[in-house]
Scaffold this active site. Sequence first.
Site, PDB file in Angstrom:
ATOM      1  N   ASN A 143      30.220  16.690  34.096  1.00  0.00           N
ATOM      2  CA  ASN A 143      30.179  15.326  34.629  1.00  0.00           C
ATOM      3  C   ASN A 143      29.481  15.333  35.989  1.00  0.00           C
ATOM      4  OD1 ASN A 143      30.542  12.728  35.459  1.00  0.00           O
ATOM      5  ND2 ASN A 143      32.778  12.718  35.277  1.00  0.00           N
ATOM      6  N   PHE A 177      38.574  10.899  40.266  1.00  0.00           N
ATOM      7  CA  PHE A 177      39.022  12.178  39.676  1.00  0.00           C
ATOM      8  C   PHE A 177      40.441  12.559  40.105  1.00  0.00           C
ATOM      9  CE2 PHE A 177      34.385  13.995  39.449  1.00  0.00           C
ATOM     10  CZ  PHE A 177      34.102  13.148  38.388  1.00  0.00           C
ATOM     11  N   ASN A 200      32.329   7.683  41.604  1.00  0.00           N
ATOM     12  CA  ASN A 200      33.472   7.596  42.512  1.00  0.00           C
ATOM     13  C   ASN A 200      33.764   8.853  43.317  1.00  0.00           C
ATOM     14  OD1 ASN A 200      34.034   4.906  41.681  1.00  0.00           O
ATOM     15  ND2 ASN A 200      34.867   5.739  39.777  1.00  0.00           N
ATOM     16  N   THR A 201      32.914   9.864  43.222  1.00  0.00           N
ATOM     17  CA  THR A 201      33.027  11.039  44.091  1.00  0.00           C
ATOM     18  C   THR A 201      31.750  11.090  44.909  1.00  0.00           C
ATOM     19  OG1 THR A 201      34.445  12.276  42.562  1.00  0.00           O
ATOM     20  CG2 THR A 201      33.165  13.570  44.132  1.00  0.00           C
ATOM     21  N   TYR A 220      36.537   3.984  25.379  1.00  0.00           N
ATOM     22  CA  TYR A 220      37.704   3.941  26.278  1.00  0.00           C
ATOM     23  C   TYR A 220      38.131   2.475  26.441  1.00  0.00           C
ATOM     24  CZ  TYR A 220      40.433   4.744  30.626  1.00  0.00           C
ATOM     25  OH  TYR A 220      41.412   4.805  31.591  1.00  0.00           O
TER      26      TYR A 220
END
Length: 328
Positions: A175, A117, A180-181, A304
């Site tokens: 989200n 993020f 990744n957090t 994406y």
Amino acid sequence: MSVLYERAVRPVLFRLGGGDAETAHERTLRALARLPAFRRPYSPSGASKTVLGIRFPNPVGLAAGMDKDGRALPAWPSLGFGFVEVGTVTRHAQPGNDRPRLFRLPQHEAIVNRMGFNNAGAEALAGRLGRLGPLRVPLGISLGKSKITPLDQAVEDYVRSFRILYAFGDYFAINVSSPNTPGLRELQDRGRLSELLGALRSEKPLLVKVAPDLTDAALGELLDVCLERGVAGVIATNTTIERPGVATAEAGGLSGRPLAARALEVVRFVAKESGLPVIGVGGVTHPGDAVRMIDAGASLVQLYTGLIYRGPSLVRGCVRALSSRSGT
Ligand SMILES: Cc1cc2nc3c(=O)[nH]c(=O)nc-3n(C[C@H](O)[C@H](O)[C@H](O)COP(=O)(O)O)c2cc1C
């Protein structure tokens, strides 16, 4: 066009910054930000669709993470996208994880990322969106938790971002599924998710973005909470921490072709179990993948990684494939 992109444009893009994937990404975004915007969105006959009470000129959107801070917003409709999701943005600006944190796996048409993020924060995005004025296509805003905010204060963190950006989004994506957090995915648990969604009640559609790594039982519980809390829809899926058929030592979330089969399964499960509108995302690298997403029960599709490997002609290709079918 796709051949031209793959043979001539992609090799140049992939060599930018000495082959560093994130440098190439940043330079491409900067170039796109300078593109002149077309006045009308891409909407061939049969493409437009109303979902979540919103009219979409076509059902193919840009997935979250590509343009986190909305730097190239006018460019995306010009590339053919029928909607754009910016973010994930957090209450506090943050640098994300150390670089390198973005890795291409060309032999698999996949990416592994552990960006964490990196974004300029909710206020900066609100400022940019205010200056920009209305977009030509619907805008989704993806919200996440700031890294410095402890998990037990996550609700307040999301609520603050939500209030700052409320005026600008046509829908909001919550989200709770980025790998990744640290701790973020725990917000998919029943109690925490219920509290979060209860605090975010709004007139505008709220969607929950889910991980592909949940079991059916966990997913079922999550959907119960979504239904109890009046969530408008589900985005399935985020990147996976699994490595289906892919050998890489890099940690992070995997996207692209190897994710397609699992994403499709989750879309099918969510649509069937909840009856909620689903935005299908994960591994769309060919128009046939977009068609399969809709057949599995998705109302809209996002991509994406496919854009990186196939170029912008993939977007129009998906739109055309979907428009030529009745009922989409
Ligand atoms: C580099 C990168 C960054 C991403 N960042 C975000 C993000 O900030 N928020 C989010 O919800 N999803 C993020 N995603 C996940 C995508 O939105 C999407 O769910 C996933 O990549 C699967 O779609 P794809 O196979 O078409 O890429 C990111 C994906 C990539 C490759």
